[in-house]
Structure formats: C-alpha cells, structure tokens
Design an enzyme around this catalytic site. Structure first.
Site, mmCIF file in Angstrom:
data_model
loop_
_atom_site.group_PDB
_atom_site.id
_atom_site.type_symbol
_atom_site.label_atom_id
_atom_site.label_comp_id
_atom_site.label_asym_id
_atom_site.label_seq_id
_atom_site.Cartn_x
_atom_site.Cartn_y
_atom_site.Cartn_z
ATOM 1 N N LYS A 76 0.886 -1.242 -0.122
ATOM 2 C CA LYS A 76 0.092 -0.043 0.070
ATOM 3 C C LYS A 76 0.922 1.603 -0.053
ATOM 4 O O LYS A 76 1.855 1.466 0.484
ATOM 5 C CB LYS A 76 -0.884 -0.018 1.141
ATOM 6 N N SER A 151 -10.058 2.437 2.982
ATOM 7 C CA SER A 151 -8.899 3.126 2.013
ATOM 8 C C SER A 151 -8.017 1.943 1.518
ATOM 9 O O SER A 151 -7.154 2.340 0.485
ATOM 10 C CB SER A 151 -8.163 3.894 2.783
ATOM 11 N N SER A 175 -10.138 -0.131 6.893
ATOM 12 C CA SER A 175 -9.498 0.187 5.824
ATOM 13 C C SER A 175 -8.853 -1.020 5.317
ATOM 14 O O SER A 175 -8.462 -1.092 4.108
ATOM 15 C CB SER A 175 -8.459 1.250 5.807
#
Lengths: 483, 479
Positions: A76, A151, A175
């Site tokens: 990420k 997210s 997330s």
C-alpha cells in the site's frame, strides 16, 4: 500462477517448478494487462521487482530462503519505500521518495519477498471507497462500476484480480477489512501495537495498524509472521513474542465459543444475515458454539471515531507545509501564502474536511466536549469488548452493511460514506484484532464476515478463519473478467 | 501609590544529552546547518519519536535537586502551531502531567535568603532556527537544534524585584551547571528565559494583569527588561490605563519591550496527548538510582563551608559559585592543612584574579590545587612571607614548577635568623644617621622607611614580624 495461494507458490518456488523471476514476470504482465481498468497501482516497480526476484532465485537455487522468499508482493502506498516514491494517495506527496523503508517493508524484504509496486489508496487513508485518491478511483474487479472499498482499495482489488498474490494494507477504521470484504479477499487488522508503524504514514496514530491482505487466512498468517513483532523505532509497538501463526491454523474448533453481538445483527440487511447464517451453520458443524453477547456502547463508535481520528489527523498532517518536502505551491508571496496555497492545492476535499473537524474538536473550549468525551467513549467501548471476551473466544458479525456500492454513489454524502464502516470502527477504537473473511455473494458482489478477537489473539482468529476456509471456497473464487 | 512587582520566570534549559530527545541525531552545537537533523527531526512522513532515557534522567536529577515531586507517570502532549522551524507542525511537550512537580530554590540577596517556589518542570523538544540574515528577503531554516531536549522550569510568581529575578535565574543557572545537566552557555541558547511580569498596589493580594517577555538571554537583559516592564506598567496604571495581557519582546538596543501579540491573537495550541508516545512511567528504582548520583548541592556546600571552615557567607557564596571552584578550594584546604581563610583568600583573590586576566576557567588553571596548597603551606610555616608568595605564585603560573623548587631555586626562603636580621638592621641604622635622629626626635612615620630599607637589603625575604620587632628595639634602644 495467479490463482495460487502463497503456500502453493512457496512450494512451487522451493521445488523450482518455476523461478521467482518467472512468477514475478507473470504478475508484472498481468498488471500491465489489467491495471488500466482497475487502477490499483500508483507506481509499478518492474526493475526493482526483477532484481528482487533474481536475488531470491539465487537463494532458492542454493536451497536457502524462508517461506516468503521469491514471493511477489505489493505495498500500500502508505508504507515508505527507500528511494521509491511514496504518495499516500495525495498530490502532497506526489514527488516524495522517502530515504528509508517502513519497518513492514524492511521486514518483508528481509523475508525475501519481491516488490511489485505501490498500491492505490484513499488520500492519506481517509475514505471508504478509494475515491479520494489523487490518482483516481480503483475499480472493483467483481464489478468495475463498483468501488473496491477503502482506504486499502488498491490492495484489495489487486489481490482479488490476481495482480499480486498478496498485499499490505492499513486499517484505521476498517481500511483493511472493508475493502477485503468488498473484493472477496481475506484481510487481517492486527492488535494495535502488533505491527510496527515506523515508516507507515500516519493518519490517526492511536488507531492506525498495518496488516496483511491476501487470498486466504493461511496466506495472511504467512505474511503476518514476517510483519509482526516489536520495533524499537515505534514506542507503541508491543514487546511481546510473536506466536507461530502457521502452527495454530489447523487447531480443532470444537468447544470454541463465538459471540454474536446483538447490536451487529439488529438492523442487518436480510441478505447479509443469510450469508452469516450460512457461515454460522458451517461453524456449528465444526463444533463451534454461538452465544449472544451485547456491546451496549457500540452505537457510539462512529461519532467517537469521527472526533478522535480527525483530531489526530489534523495534527499529523500539519507537517505537510511545503517547507521541507512534498508539494509546494508556485511562487509563494510570503509564509502565510506558502502555507495556505500549499495545503489548499496539495490536499483533497476529504482530507481538508477531516483536518477542519479535528482542528475544531481540539480547540480551546471544545476539547473537553469533543476529544476528551470521545476518549471516554472509547474506553467504554473497549470495556464492552473486554466483558464479551470473558465469555467467548471471538466475535462474529458482518464486515460491512452491504456489498460494494457504485462509484460516485456516496461521494456526495460523507455521513453515508462514514457509515459503511459502522461494523469495523469499534475494533480500532478498542485496539483489537479483526479479520474479514469471504463468506458469500450478494447480487454477484462478494461480502465478508468479520471475526474479532481478544488482544493478541491473531493466532486464534486465523485458526477460526482457516478452518472455515478449509470447508468453503468463497475465498477461491475469482472475478470472471480477471480469471 | 506604591506598587509591588510580581514576577515569575520560565526558564528553558537545554539538557546535556549526546543525542536528541526523540531521535538518535547528535545535539552538538555549531555544525553546518541541517547536518544534524535526521528524518525524525525533519518530521518526515511515517517517522516516529522514541524517548531518550538520558533526558529523563537529567530531568529527574533536577527535580530531586529542588526537592520536587517526581511524577511516577507523566504524559507527552502535542503543542500544535505552524512555523517553518517547527518541522512537524507541533512541538512535543508535556502539558497537564509534567515529569517534575512542585519544588523550590533558595536565593541569597543582600544578606537575605528567600525561598522561591518552582511550580513544575517539564520535558520538551526544541524547535529549529529561522535565519533571517544572508538570504536576500528569504528565510533560512536550520533544523540542527530541532529535537534538542529542553527542560522548561516554571517558577511560582514569588519574585518581587528585577534583582530577585536575576538572583533566582543565576541560582538556577548555577544549579543546572553544577548538576551537569546543562552547559549553561547563554550565547548558544542553552539557558533561555521568559519573564512574566505584573504589578499591584503594595498590600493588594490579587495579581495584576501580566505580560510575558519572551526569550531574554542574559542576566543583564533580564534585569533591564523586567525593570523597563515594571516601569511601563506603573506608568500605564498611574495614567488611568489598563495593562493588556500580551506577549512582549525585549529590544536590548533600545532597552525597551515591545508588544508581539495580544491575548486575542494568542495561539490556540490545541494540546492533546501525543498518541505516538506512551505515558512516561518512572520507577522508584530509577529515582533512587538518580538520587545516588546526586552530588552535594551548592546550597548545602555553601552552608557547610560557613560551618566547617568558618568562612564568611560572602566568601562561601563566591567559592561555591561553581562546583569546580568549590572542589578546587576544598582540595587546597585538604592538602595545605592550614587556615581555610588563608586558602579562601588565595583562591578568591590571587588565583581567580590570574584566571580572569588570562581568560581561563578554574579547570584550566595552570596552577593546580596541589601546587597552590604547597605554596600556602610555606606561608603558613613561615618559610616565605605573603608578599614573596605572590612572586612565587607568578613563577608557578609561568613555569609549572612547585613552590618548594622555586623558593629553593630563587633563594626566596624567608630570613628568620635574628642574628642575620640584626646585622642588616645595624648596617642600615649606621648608614642613615639623619633618619635615625629624626625618628628618635618623634617622626615615627619614618619607621616604614627603615622597614623598606631592610626589605630592600634582603630582597623582601626578611620575616616581617621579626624585622618590625628588631627595628623597634634597635631604634628605641639607641635613644
């Protein structure tokens, strides 16, 4: 190769059925082919990936290396990667190459993994749909009109579509779990303090926690094994031995008691309830007992969260001022102009909204009514869980109220967007470990069940998830367009 | 109307740790800009603070030295504001729960003693520096200082005059240097002072509105800034105005304070506990360990010097100005084994004077305590006179030799043989019949002339007491 689990890939590499270079090239090819549609990657690092792969192959040829040696992964884009730009999904950091690796990145590199690239995400991890990214929304591989969740939307979509065998994510209010559910993969948010936050760009420091996102609980166990552990560079990481997660996976579930929080089932969508009923039936066959429990203060999680997280974010994001690194507005007239325009131009709307909320909540005269009160609620919520875990080994509920929604559906209504994390947020407030495990489909879109464990009971959670996955194949399904 | 000033000081003390309070970067002063700022000091994304235990140790040391409560649990908070030399947009400080609680310090002023309360002392990180010169309308930022550990020591509003404020500041300076927790270098900003000043009608209990004077960095300027501010506030009040609560800056060139920002313009720092740091928990064992490391404190040593050595309070104060000076003095007393007051005089007058002229600190003295004691022993046992001793001292200073060697080499040993002195006196009486006659006729001040002649003839080596006695005898005897 993209349909295999990490355990299967590791075996293939060890037996030299394929090289890490071949495996890496395969995923790089798939990224090239599919990522135009999905937009899961912000940065692809083919040269680095192939160099990592070659180094892994040298080790593997000698019969060396661990279980993750030669396995491609993607990070990420919230995790700092030495010399590779790390944007956090923001224009503010579009040009930012950190001079250090996040501990998670360093540990996974140390374990011999191959870095494919950096994954798309909501800006500064603020969002539940990946639509706040400066780099554009990610699409859900199961239905490209839908969001992948957020997210960690890029992570979830990339794993689901077979662009990477596994990925890292971070979870501040859901997330990891919410996008895992929306994309039909398995994601684990560890206990706060289990995984180092060093080099993980902060959104809300007391809630942020990195974790694995992969095809299965077994894969998550392999990744977590490498990610977890005390880090002297993070004062909030916990100095406590990391158990052997793999060894715990197959433990018998007979006699295990799982709690069903009444509040999670009260207004549940009937289709979602049906999915969970089916999962519970599976567990009963495995000898699990269910017990109703109550988390009376859980209804206060979303409001408490939307005070605490923005408060911390308003302070954490103050460093993006155009002075030392990152975005700087053109030709600032003076200091004030530099601050105002840099931050006005560098941040997106959702980030600004949260900075405003947080700045307000921490202001003199409001602090007691908002921040302090929210912290007290947080304690009450943690106490609710503590009481529940005196009676049960884990909790089960939905990860999300609904399957993935359509792009644009909630962007005009922040509250509706925030409520898509209604089942996940309390876990962060309490600092507990939580997982999302694929449990079925609603209208062709995957949904997940959430498992919540006691502090540092990741081994138990992974065990409960893995035994379920031995009996079901939801986690094995692939989105048809990307099969 | 008679006015009473009320003053409280906030003093920022840079702690003498090798590395910064939350990072491993060096704290050394004077490196090229931004070469001692690591990713943490620069506030890079994803970096995290880790508390330096050495800073805590020094803070606790201070707390114990002022007999303060040491908080078993204290909390770091974020003080949020934007400034280019504040890399994270917040300063990590302690707010509601500081590491050091209520303590006190005794000041001495004009023969009086006064106990000044210390409200609290808390740990925090320093900011960087903004450099406004040399950048042609731009500002340079040097972050070397960012993250240097500070102990902010807040006094109670117990000070009643600029002189008391300075006495307190000096006492605190003496203490932190004595403890080895600060280098005390005010030019380099290691010891900085903010002063809160208000005035009230004498006898009034309630405080007046205060102003805060920021960053005054010398004892002299603190005194002048406070004096100016007191007079300004009295002028305002006596002309029927009201004092505005505000922050003011002292301009040393104009010797005045000027407004910087008012209460309305004051920052809202939005303090909240720093979620990156756990509460600081200090164990009894740690406190006891630090307590064992505490040296004898200046106030205790001052009292002991008076009691043990019979020194005058002023002398005891001078000799305990620094730990090194008082250690030196005690070493001299121990080794000379003679009158401590003689030792005190020599350390305070001859030695300190020579050091001052040479611009040296006590620990750089070319004459160590051992050698000075050797010299004083020779005064005490009558080998040399005090006057000759000054000569020997100068020779010691330059040569590095000890007193006995120099006395021997230069033949400076005092003449105490009465016969030898008599012989010289006889010669002088014989050579100066006119003066002898005048003296005997009653011009007694000529006695000094004869002493001078004897000393001249013996190059100052004759024992002065013997010279006096014998001269008196001979001069009178002849009459």
């Amino acid at each position: 190769m993209h349909t295999k689990t990490l355990a299967e890939l590791a075996q293939g590499l060890k037996r030299r059925e394929f090289s890490s270079r071949e495996l890496t090239q395969h995923f790089l090819d798939r990224i090239r082919r599919h990522d135009g549609t999905l937009n899961a990657f912000i940065t692809v690092t083919p040269e680095r990936a192939l160099a990592d792969a070659d180094a892994a192959d040298v080790a593997l040829d000698r019969g060396e290396g661990g279980p993750l040696t030669g396995i491609p992964l993607a990070q990420k884009d919230i995790f700092c990667t030495d010399g590779i730009r790390t944007t956090c999904g923001s224009r503010m950091l579009d040009n930012f190459p950190p001079p250090y690796d996040a501990t998670v990145v360093a540990r996974l590199a140390q374990a011999g993994t191959v870095l494919l690239g950096k994954l798309n995400m909501d800006e500064f991890a603020m969002g539940s749909s990946n639509e706040t990214s400066y780099y554009g929304p990610v699409r859900n591989p199961w239905n490209t009109d839908c969001v992948p969740g957020g997210s960690s939307g890029g992570s979830a979509a990339a794993v689901a579509a077979g662009l990477t065998p596994a990925a890292t994510g971070t979870d501040t209010g859901g997330s990891i779990r919410q996008p895992a559910a929306f994309c039909g993969i398995t994601g684990l948010k560890p206990t706060y303090g289990r995984v180092s936050r060093w080099g993980m760009i902060a959104f809300a420091s007391s809630l942020d926690q990195g974790g694995p996102m992969a095809r299965s609980a077994e894969d998550c166990a392999m990744l977590l094994q490498a990610m977890a552990g005390f880090d002297p560079k993070d004062s909030t990481s916990v100095d406590r031995p990391v158990p052997d997660y793999g060894a715990a996976l197959d433990r018998d579930l007979r006699g295990i008691r799982i709690g069903l929080p009444e509040e999670y089932f009260a207004d549940l969508d009937p289709a979602m309830a049906q999915v969970l009923e089916a999962a519970m039936a599976e567990y009963r066959r495995l000898g699990v007992e269910f017990k109703a429990v109550s988390l009376p203060n859980i209804g206060l999680s979303v409001p408490a969260y939307y005070v605490i997280a923005p408060s911390e974010c308003s302070s954490n994001l103050a460093r993006y001022d155009g002075v030392r690194y990152g975005y700087r507005c053109r030709d600032p007239r003076d200091l004030e102009d530099l601050y105002l325009r840099t931050r006005a131009e560098g941040f997106g709307a959702e980030v600004k909204r949260r900075i405003l909320i947080g700045t307000y909540a921490l202001s003199a005269g409001y602090y007691d009514a908002y921040y302090l009160k929210a912290q007290k609620i947080r304690r009450l919520i943690a106490d609710d869980f503590r009481r529940a875990f005196q009676e049960v080994d884990a909790l089960l509920g939905p990860t999300t109220p609904t399957p993935a929604f359509r792009l644009g559906e909630k962007t005009g209504d922040p509250i509706a967007m925030y409520l898509s994390d209604i089942y996940t947020i309390a876990v962060n407030l309490a600092g507990l470990p939580g997982m999302s495990v694929p449990a079925g489909f609603i209208d062709g879109r995957p949904v997940g069940m959430q498992l919540i464990g006691d502090y540092f009971a990741e081994d138990r959670l992974l065990n409960i998830a893995h035994r379920y996955q031995r009996e079901t194949d939801w986690h094995r399904r692939l989105p048809p367009e990307f099969a | 109307m008679e006015w009473e000033p009320v003053i409280g000081l906030e003093i920022h003390v840079q702690l003498l740790t090798r590395s910064k309070i939350f990072s491993g970067a060096s704290t050394a002063y004077g490196a090229p800009p931004n070469t001692q700022a690591c990713a943490i000091d620069l506030g890079m994304p994803g970096t995290l603070p880790v508390l330096n235990e050495a800073a805590v140790r020094l803070a606790v040391k201070f707390g114990l030295a002022v007999e303060a409560e040491i908080a078993r649990r204290s909390v770091f908070a974020r003080k949020n504001y934007f400034y280019p030399d504040l890399p994270k947009g917040y300063q990590i400080s302690q707010y509601e729960l500081p590491v050091v609680g209520k303590g006190h310090l005794t000041i001495h002023l004009d023969g009086r003693e006064k106990r000044i309360g210390i409200t609290r002392a808390h740990l925090e990180e320093d900011a960087g520096k903004s450099l406004h010169e040399d950048f042609h309308g731009l500002t340079g930022i040097d972050l070397n200082r960012a993250g240097t550990p500070l102990l902010e020591i807040v006094s109670e509003p117990d000070l009643r005059s600029p002189e008391e404020a300075v006495a307190y500041m000096k006492k605190l300076h003496q203490l932190v240097v004595w403890l080895g927790i600060c280098d005390g270098n005010m030019q380099e900003g290691s010891f900085r002072c903010d002063a809160n000043v208000s005035v009230r009608p004498l006898g009034e209990r309630a405080f007046g509105t205060r102003t805060e004077i920021k960053n005054v960095n010398s004892f002299r300027f603190v005194e002048r800034a406070i004096q100016f501010e007191i007079e300004r506030q009295i002028r305002v009040l006596e002309s029927g105005g009201t004092v505005v609560q505000e922050t003011r800056l002292y301009d040393a060139d104009r010797d005045e304070t000027r407004p910087m920002r008012t209460k309305e313009e004051a920052f809202d720092y939005r303090y909240f506990p720093d979620p990156d740091l756990l509460p600081l928990v200090i164990s009894e064992d740690f406190i006891e360990e630090v307590r064992r490391e505490l040296p004898e404190l200046p106030e205790a040593r001052y009292r002991r010097f008076i009691e043990q050595y019979g020194l005058k309070p002023y002398d005891a104060e001078v000799l305990t100005a620094t730990r090194a000076l008082s250690d030196y003095f005690e070493a001299v007393v121990r080794q000379a084994a003679c009158d401590p007051k003689l030792c005190a005089n020599w350390v305070m007058v001859e030695l300190s004077g020579a050091l001052n002229r040479a611009g040296l600190e006590i620990d750089q003295s070319p004459v160590d305590a051992d050698r000075l004691a050797g010299l004083l022993r020779r005064i005490a046992d009558g080998t040399i006179s005090g006057k000759i001793a000054k000569q020997v001292f100068e020779l010691m200073w330059d040569s590095g030799k000890d007193a006995d060697t120099l006395i021997e080499e230069k033949g400076l040993k005092q003449i105490t043989d009465a016969g030898a002195i008599e012989k010289i006196i006889d010669e002088i009486i014989a050579a100066n019949p006119k003066q002898v006659a005048q003296y005997r006729a009653g011009k007694e001040k000529l006695f000094g002339f004869f002493v001078g002649q004897v000393m001249k003839a013996t190059q100052g080596k004759a024992n002065p007491q013997q010279v006096n006695a014998l001269l008196k005898e001979k001069l009178q005897g002849g009459g």
